[in-house]
Enzyme design. Structure first.
Site, PDB file in Angstrom:
ATOM      1  N   GLU A  79       0.821  -1.210   0.000  1.00 33.42           N
ATOM      2  CA  GLU A  79       0.000   0.000   0.000  1.00 33.42           C
ATOM      3  C   GLU A  79       0.858   1.265   0.000  1.00 33.42           C
ATOM      4  O   GLU A  79       0.388   2.352   0.347  1.00 33.42           O
ATOM      5  CB  GLU A  79      -0.950  -0.029   1.201  1.00 33.42           C
ATOM      6  CG  GLU A  79      -2.038  -1.074   0.980  1.00 33.42           C
ATOM      7  CD  GLU A  79      -2.774  -1.479   2.240  1.00 33.42           C
ATOM      8  OE1 GLU A  79      -2.198  -1.339   3.337  1.00 33.42           O
ATOM      9  OE2 GLU A  79      -3.906  -1.947   2.104  1.00 33.42           O
ATOM     10  N   TYR A 125     -11.780  15.763  21.548  1.00 36.63           N
ATOM     11  CA  TYR A 125     -10.471  15.352  21.049  1.00 36.63           C
ATOM     12  C   TYR A 125     -10.558  14.729  19.658  1.00 36.63           C
ATOM     13  O   TYR A 125      -9.625  14.830  18.864  1.00 36.63           O
ATOM     14  CB  TYR A 125      -9.794  14.408  22.045  1.00 36.63           C
ATOM     15  CG  TYR A 125      -9.248  15.154  23.230  1.00 36.63           C
ATOM     16  CD1 TYR A 125      -8.067  15.891  23.119  1.00 36.63           C
ATOM     17  CD2 TYR A 125      -9.931  15.173  24.438  1.00 36.63           C
ATOM     18  CE1 TYR A 125      -7.576  16.602  24.188  1.00 36.63           C
ATOM     19  CE2 TYR A 125      -9.439  15.891  25.520  1.00 36.63           C
ATOM     20  CZ  TYR A 125      -8.254  16.596  25.388  1.00 36.63           C
ATOM     21  OH  TYR A 125      -7.780  17.323  26.459  1.00 36.63           O
TER      22      TYR A 125
END
Length: 445
Positions: A79, A125
């Site tokens: 990848e 977050y």
């Protein structure tokens, strides 16, 4: 037979640390997942095909170019093209992390997902570290048709979710990429826990206010004595992990002081300790941030391949200096000022200076490489910066002069997180290894 040194050793070490952290936090399993880092020269370090991220080593990493073509090392991850595509789309990013973490992979298999925003903004977050998460259609692992789709979406999104596969996260540095992919996994877990229940999300206004922001670069002024350690190890490691760029100005401390006197204001200053103490007292530097960094002595170098010169005693040093065709030393650096005083004290100033090569500023050993001089005198770390110079020794103890170096934040930068992060990096215990390798010593307590 000596082996060829690995390229980008600091970047490799940082990438391996991130790979191990992914394994330790159970964000990857077996031989899944891959990590990449764009280096300063534009090439990309990436974990190799079939790698176990828990055991990968710096020498195992592959090097690819911006197009994803293999350049060095073992075969890269299948990848690699995906990492290259994302990095092409995001000039603000240096690091990419791809995992098959279980909760994010589970979300990628759900029906009915918003393809522009696959995970809802459940926590602050997540909004800060990830932002929005588009869902890309399914492609088999290694299918290069994914590259164009990923590159298109990555232009406007730092994180992607691959259908029936897992997340891909790009960030300015490896630390931020690790934090983002971990936050994404935790949010995916929370999302799955909340399915079928009544729950609230961040409002669009709250989410926008928390959108990820790139870090500001740090402007650093540094004495030449520490340039080798900074250039070869410390700054690459710092930017690779934090994503914070450093714009460095390297000059003798006296030259830096002239620039500051003229109005320049660095975020971080590395220089002779006494000078920094005066600037802190004057309010130019943040006095509370002043830290000792290292100390360095003066040495003597000859052209590489030239016969060695004896400088082991003061008498031997005098013979070497007075018999040299020309001695190169600096006019403005701390070592040059001390050496000029030493010549006067030894009573040989007129004889040596009559044929000396006095360098206004910079590395005196460069005068060895172009034939202007056959001896160069400067701080040991500066002599070592010139690869074609051979350091034959340091000045004898009775005439040695040490320069103490310190670091501090500019008064105007003391409130900013990026300069503070660089200060911590330069004063942390691992940095001492880089200073020693460059010819510096630990500061006196």
């Amino acid at each position: 037979m000596t082996s060829t040194p690995l390229s980008h050793p600091a970047g490799r070490a940082a990438l391996v640390a991130t790979a191990r952290a992914l394994a330790d936090r159970a964000l990857v399993h077996g031989r899944t997942g891959n990590v990449s880092l764009r280096t300063g020269d534009g090439t990309i370090l990436i974990t190799p095909t079939g790698a176990d991220l828990a055991t990968v080593r710096p020498g195992d990493l592959s090097v690819i170019d911006a197009a994803g073509a293999h350049r060095e090392g073992p075969p890269p991850s299948k990848e690699a093209f995906l990492h290259a595509a994302v990095l092409r789309a995001r000039p603000d990013a240096r690091a990419v992390v791809h995992t098959h973490s279980p909760h994010a992979a589970a979300v990628s298999c759900l029906d009915g997902l918003d393809t522009d925003d696959a995970l809802p903004p459940l926590t602050a977050y997540y909004a800060m570290r990830v932002g929005r998460l588009p869902l890309l259609p399914y492609f088999a692992p290694g299918d290069m048709r994914l590259a164009a789709r990923a590159e298109e979406k990555a232009r406007t999104h730092a994180a992607l979710l691959l259908r029936h596969h897992g997340p891909v996260v790009a960030a300015p540095g490896l630390d931020a990429a690790l934090e983002a992919v971990e936050e994404l996994e935790q949010t995916a877990r929370i999302h799955l826990l909340l399915r079928g229940t009544d729950h609230s999300r961040l409002t669009e206004r709250q989410r926008t206010a928390l959108a990820p922001q790139p870090p500001y670069p740090v402007r650093m002024f540094s004495a030449l004595a520490i340039k080798k350690a900074l250039d070869e190890t410390l700054l690459e490691a710092f930017t690779s992990t934090t994503g914070i760029g450093v714009d460095g100005v390297y000059e003798p401390t006296n030259v830096l002081l002239d620039q500051i006197e003229a109005g320049a204001r660095p975020d971080v200053l590395v220089g002779v300790s006494g000078a920094l103490e005066k600037l802190a007292a004057a309010g130019v530097l943040d006095a509370s941030s002043l830290r000792p960094l290292a100390r360095v002595g003066i040495g003597v170098a000859v052209p590489r391949g030239a016969p060695a010169v004896d400088v082991s005693s003061t008498d031997a040093l005098v013979r070497a200096l007075t018999s040299a065709r020309s001695v190169a030393y600096s006019r403005t650096g701390a070592s040059g000022v001390a050496f000029a005083a030493l010549l006067a004290r030894l009573g040989i100033a007129e004889e040596v200076n009559s044929r000396a090569t006095v360098v206004e500023k910079g590395f005196t050993a460069l005068a060895l490489t172009d034939g202007r001089a056959d001896l160069a005198v400067q701080q040991l770390s500066e002599l070592r910066f010139v690869p074609d110079a051979h350091v034959v020794g340091r000045l004898p103890g009775e005439v040695q002069h040490y320069t103490d170096l310190s670091v501090a934040l500019g008064a105007d930068a003391a409130h900013r997180p990026e300069p503070a992060a660089l200060l911590r990096h330069l004063t942390a215990a691992p940095a001492q290894d880089a200073y020693r390798a460059a010819g510096l010593e630990e500061p006196h307590p």
